[in-house]
Structures are given as C-alpha cells and as structure tokens.
Scaffold this active site. Structure first.
Site, PDB file in Angstrom:
ATOM      1  N   ASN A   1     -36.648 -17.654 -10.840  1.00  0.00           N
ATOM      2  CA  ASN A   1     -37.569 -18.439 -10.005  1.00  0.00           C
ATOM      3  C   ASN A   1     -36.771 -19.062  -8.871  1.00  0.00           C
ATOM      4  O   ASN A   1     -35.717 -19.657  -9.099  1.00  0.00           O
ATOM      5  CB  ASN A   1     -38.214 -19.539 -10.853  1.00  0.00           C
ATOM      6  CG  ASN A   1     -39.265 -18.952 -11.785  1.00  0.00           C
ATOM      7  OD1 ASN A   1     -40.034 -18.081 -11.390  1.00  0.00           O
ATOM      8  ND2 ASN A   1     -39.259 -19.385 -13.028  1.00  0.00           N
TER       9      ASN A   1
ATOM     10  N   ASP B   1       0.821  -1.214   0.000  1.00  0.00           N
ATOM     11  CA  ASP B   1       0.000   0.000   0.000  1.00  0.00           C
ATOM     12  C   ASP B   1       0.856   1.266   0.000  1.00  0.00           C
ATOM     13  O   ASP B   1       0.525   2.246  -0.666  1.00  0.00           O
ATOM     14  CB  ASP B   1      -0.911   0.001   1.236  1.00  0.00           C
ATOM     15  CG  ASP B   1      -1.942  -1.124   1.174  1.00  0.00           C
ATOM     16  OD1 ASP B   1      -2.729  -1.270   2.123  1.00  0.00           O
ATOM     17  OD2 ASP B   1      -1.941  -1.857   0.156  1.00  0.00           O
TER      18      ASP B   1
ATOM     19  N   LYS C   1     -27.866 -22.538 -13.925  1.00  0.00           N
ATOM     20  CA  LYS C   1     -28.260 -22.162 -15.295  1.00  0.00           C
ATOM     21  C   LYS C   1     -27.887 -23.278 -16.267  1.00  0.00           C
ATOM     22  O   LYS C   1     -26.831 -23.908 -16.111  1.00  0.00           O
ATOM     23  CB  LYS C   1     -27.492 -20.907 -15.744  1.00  0.00           C
ATOM     24  CG  LYS C   1     -27.646 -19.690 -14.858  1.00  0.00           C
ATOM     25  CD  LYS C   1     -26.658 -18.596 -15.282  1.00  0.00           C
ATOM     26  CE  LYS C   1     -26.702 -17.455 -14.288  1.00  0.00           C
ATOM     27  NZ  LYS C   1     -25.636 -16.451 -14.571  1.00  0.00           N
TER      28      LYS C   1
ATOM     29  N   LYS D   1     -24.981 -17.111  -5.513  1.00  0.00           N
ATOM     30  CA  LYS D   1     -25.946 -16.010  -5.607  1.00  0.00           C
ATOM     31  C   LYS D   1     -25.521 -14.944  -4.582  1.00  0.00           C
ATOM     32  O   LYS D   1     -25.674 -15.120  -3.383  1.00  0.00           O
ATOM     33  CB  LYS D   1     -27.363 -16.502  -5.323  1.00  0.00           C
ATOM     34  CG  LYS D   1     -28.428 -15.465  -5.660  1.00  0.00           C
ATOM     35  CD  LYS D   1     -29.832 -16.069  -5.649  1.00  0.00           C
ATOM     36  CE  LYS D   1     -30.881 -15.046  -6.101  1.00  0.00           C
ATOM     37  NZ  LYS D   1     -30.967 -13.871  -5.184  1.00  0.00           N
TER      38      LYS D   1
HETATM   39  N1  LIG Z   1     -31.915 -11.883 -10.488  1.00  0.00           N
HETATM   40  C1  LIG Z   1     -30.977 -12.486 -11.250  1.00  0.00           C
HETATM   41  O1  LIG Z   1     -31.169 -12.732 -12.399  1.00  0.00           O
HETATM   42  C2  LIG Z   1     -29.671 -12.854 -10.629  1.00  0.00           C
HETATM   43  C3  LIG Z   1     -29.218 -12.509  -9.391  1.00  0.00           C
HETATM   44  C4  LIG Z   1     -27.917 -12.988  -9.119  1.00  0.00           C
HETATM   45  C5  LIG Z   1     -27.134 -12.801  -7.952  1.00  0.00           C
HETATM   46  N2  LIG Z   1     -27.630 -12.084  -6.906  1.00  0.00           N
HETATM   47  N3  LIG Z   1     -25.908 -13.318  -7.865  1.00  0.00           N
HETATM   48  C6  LIG Z   1     -25.371 -14.042  -8.886  1.00  0.00           C
HETATM   49  C7  LIG Z   1     -26.099 -14.265 -10.045  1.00  0.00           C
HETATM   50  C8  LIG Z   1     -25.492 -15.065 -11.151  1.00  0.00           C
HETATM   51  N4  LIG Z   1     -24.236 -15.468 -10.989  1.00  0.00           N
HETATM   52  O2  LIG Z   1     -26.147 -15.290 -12.149  1.00  0.00           O
HETATM   53  C9  LIG Z   1     -27.374 -13.720 -10.157  1.00  0.00           C
HETATM   54  S1  LIG Z   1     -28.496 -13.785 -11.483  1.00  0.00           S
END
Ligand SMILES: NC(=O)c1cc2c(N)ncc(C(N)=O)c2s1
Length: 317
Positions: free
Chosen positions: A84, A33, A285, A114
């Site tokens: 969803n 730093d 996904k 997420k």
């Molecule tokens: N509401 C949404 O479509 C998403 C919300 C989030 C979230 N809070 N964190 C990661 C992802 C991700 N890696 O796709 C997604 S996608």
C-alpha cells in the site's frame, strides 16, 4: 609440486568468483580490472581445452549464450505481494496507529529504500541457482533463469547448500543507463525513458548475451521460503541474505519510533539524487516476524508494511 589441470582450473574458478563477489556484490574490488581479465582469459583457455572441468557455476558461464523464442511461465508457489502506497507523514502515523491498535503494543520498524527496478524471485536448491523469475502479476511470472545467471551480483552458488527462495529488485545503475542510452542514440535506436524500463527491457531479453552486456545489478530483500534458516525479524533476514552471498541495500535502518521513520525518509529525500541507483520511496515494515504474522495481509497487500512514495524526481535537465 606442479598443479594438475583440474587443480589449476578449480583454483582460477575460486579466485575469479571471489574477485567478482568483491566487485559486484560488495562494491569493494580486491584486484584491478587488468589482473581480473588476465586470469579470466587463462580460465577460458583452460576450460576450452579441458571442457570436462568446466562447471555450470564457473565465472565463464556469466556471458550468456542462450537465445529463446519466448519465456516459459512460472507459478510463484509463494505469491509476491504488493504494497500500500502512502504519501504523507499523517498517513504513516495512521499506519502506526493501526498497527499498535491491532497488536496492542508499540513496535520497531525497519526502513528500506524502495528501489526503482523490477521485482525478481530467485530459487535455490542445495545452494545452486535453479530458477530466476519476474514478478509478473505476483502469481504468474516469466522464467528468466538464463538471463539471471548473467547478472553478476546474483550468486550462482550460495555459501550454504540450502533450499531457499528470495525476492528482490533487479535494477540498472544510473551511470549504466546514461551510457546505454548514449550508445543507442549513436546507433539510431530508441532510447529508454528511465532506468526501470531499461532494466525491465534488459532482464526480459530473449538473447541472454544482450542481458549480460547491460550491467544490471540487484538488491535482495525478502526471504520467501526460509528453508532451514531460523529468523525472527527482517533485519536478521537481511543479514542472512548478506551471509549467503546476496547483494542487499546497506542503507536500511531499524527505527523504534515513527519520528525516527520520518527522519529517515526526510534524510533520503535529500540524498536521493546522489545515489548511484534510482529509488521511488521508502518501504516501512514492522520488523518482528511474529508481529507481521499477527497483522497478516489484506487481499493484495501486507498490513505490516507501507511504501512511502517520494514525489517524482524533477527531470534532470
Ligand atoms: N512490491 C513490494 O513488495 C516491494 C517493492 C520493493 C522495492 N521496489 N524496493 C525495495 C523493497 C524492500 N526493500 O522491501 C520492496 S518491497
């Protein structure tokens, strides 16, 4: 040969941008730093004495300084979708059955943590950040471009001079959240209930200097407008985001079976409290983009993804 002032400034801008990228995007500091601060002060002095060489993407432009009366509205040409939610292995198996029934074949999934922050959209033209926006209701958001520029992990300039739009999560690391609330308590201010609220309150500050002081970070995860990029699946899209200079979450995994998806979920249910950021689940996904296009969307959410939600974390006593 002695460097001209312009060469000195350009050289410092380049070095400090590389050092900040290593620190804020890769979590791998290359200098300490003190050395970074020393170079930074040199650059501030030179740019102040020679403003004609100060560029809008110089590291010195990350400190904020714009105070707004409110946020302009932004229309998301490509709406931000919702997911969803599912809460059990049975629901994940049912999701997989629906996918296979529609497509007529089995698919690979990609699992991504997420992040418990707030969704943002970043628009680049010719590789330069031109707009930062909150998700809003998915179609109308708020223009937070000034504040986005103070978030050190958001690149001001990409490694390629392309037009793209990307989406991701802006979040406050747990350690920064604890530090901020301690400071606010000492100052007799209200404390934030959780890092998500703290991040939302920080990125939606009218004074960008305040945003700059809050140590926000990002994980980008969606290529909304691919621009000139040719990408066939989500795993590749994330690699492209890395290559362009974005911060992405490295815990992602491609899973060829739902059992592997469930193993990933269970592993992160246990690791969750050790992560330096808050998560509220796992996004699953279908990996291949042609499969995603075939599955399409319901009114509000993709048919090719679900969000597995963890039960709320026990309050840290
Ligand atoms: N509401 C949404 O479509 C998403 C919300 C989030 C979230 N809070 N964190 C990661 C992802 C991700 N890696 O796709 C997604 S996608």
């Amino acid at each position: 040969m002695k460097q001209t002032v312009a060469e000195q400034i350009h050289d410092l801008q380049k070095k400090l941008t590389e050092y900040a990228y290593a620190y804020y995007v890769k979590d791998q500091p290359v200098v300490d730093d003190a050395y970074y601060d020393q170079l930074y002060q040199q650059l501030v002095a030179l740019e102040t004495a020679h403003p004609e060489y100060q560029t809008s993407d110089s590291p010195t432009q990350r400190v904020g300084g714009v105070v707004r009366k409110g946020f302009e509205k932004v229309v998301h040409e490509i709406p931000l979708y919702s997911l969803n939610d599912v809460f059990s292995k049975a629901e994940i198996i049912a999701f997989d059955q629906r996918v296979q029934k529609t497509l007529g074949h089995a698919v690979s999934y990609i699992c991504e943590l997420k992040i418990d922050g707030l969704s943002i959209s970043l628009k680049y033209e010719n590789g330069r950040l031109v707009r930062g926006a909150t998700r809003g209701d998915g179609t109308i958001g708020e223009n937070i471009t000034d504040n986005s520029k103070t978030v050190k992990s958001i690149p001001l300039t990409l490694t390629e001079p392309i037009d793209i739009e990307v989406r991701g999560e802006c979040y406050m690391p747990k350690a920064s959240f604890i530090q901020l609330n301690q400071k606010r308590e000492e100052e007799g201010l209200d404390i934030f209930a959780n890092p998500r609220n703290a991040a939302a309150g920080s990125i939606r500050q009218l004074d960008s200097k305040v945003t700059a002081s809050r140590n926000l970070s990002t994980f980008l995860y969606t290529l909304a407008d691919f621009g000139p990029l040719h990408v066939t699946n989500q795993a590749e899209a994330l690699t492209h985001l890395d290559d362009l200079g974005f911060r992405t979450n490295q815990e992602r995994a491609v899973c060829s079976t739902i059992d592997d998806v469930w193993a990933y979920i269970e592993s992160f249910h246990d690791k969750r409290s050790q992560l330096p950021y808050e998560i509220d689940g796992v996004v699953i996904k279908v990996n291949d983009f042609s499969d995603q296009n075939q599955l399409g969307f319901t009114v509000k959410a993709p048919r090719w993804a679900v969000a597995y939600k963890f039960p709320p974390e026990e309050a840290q006593t």
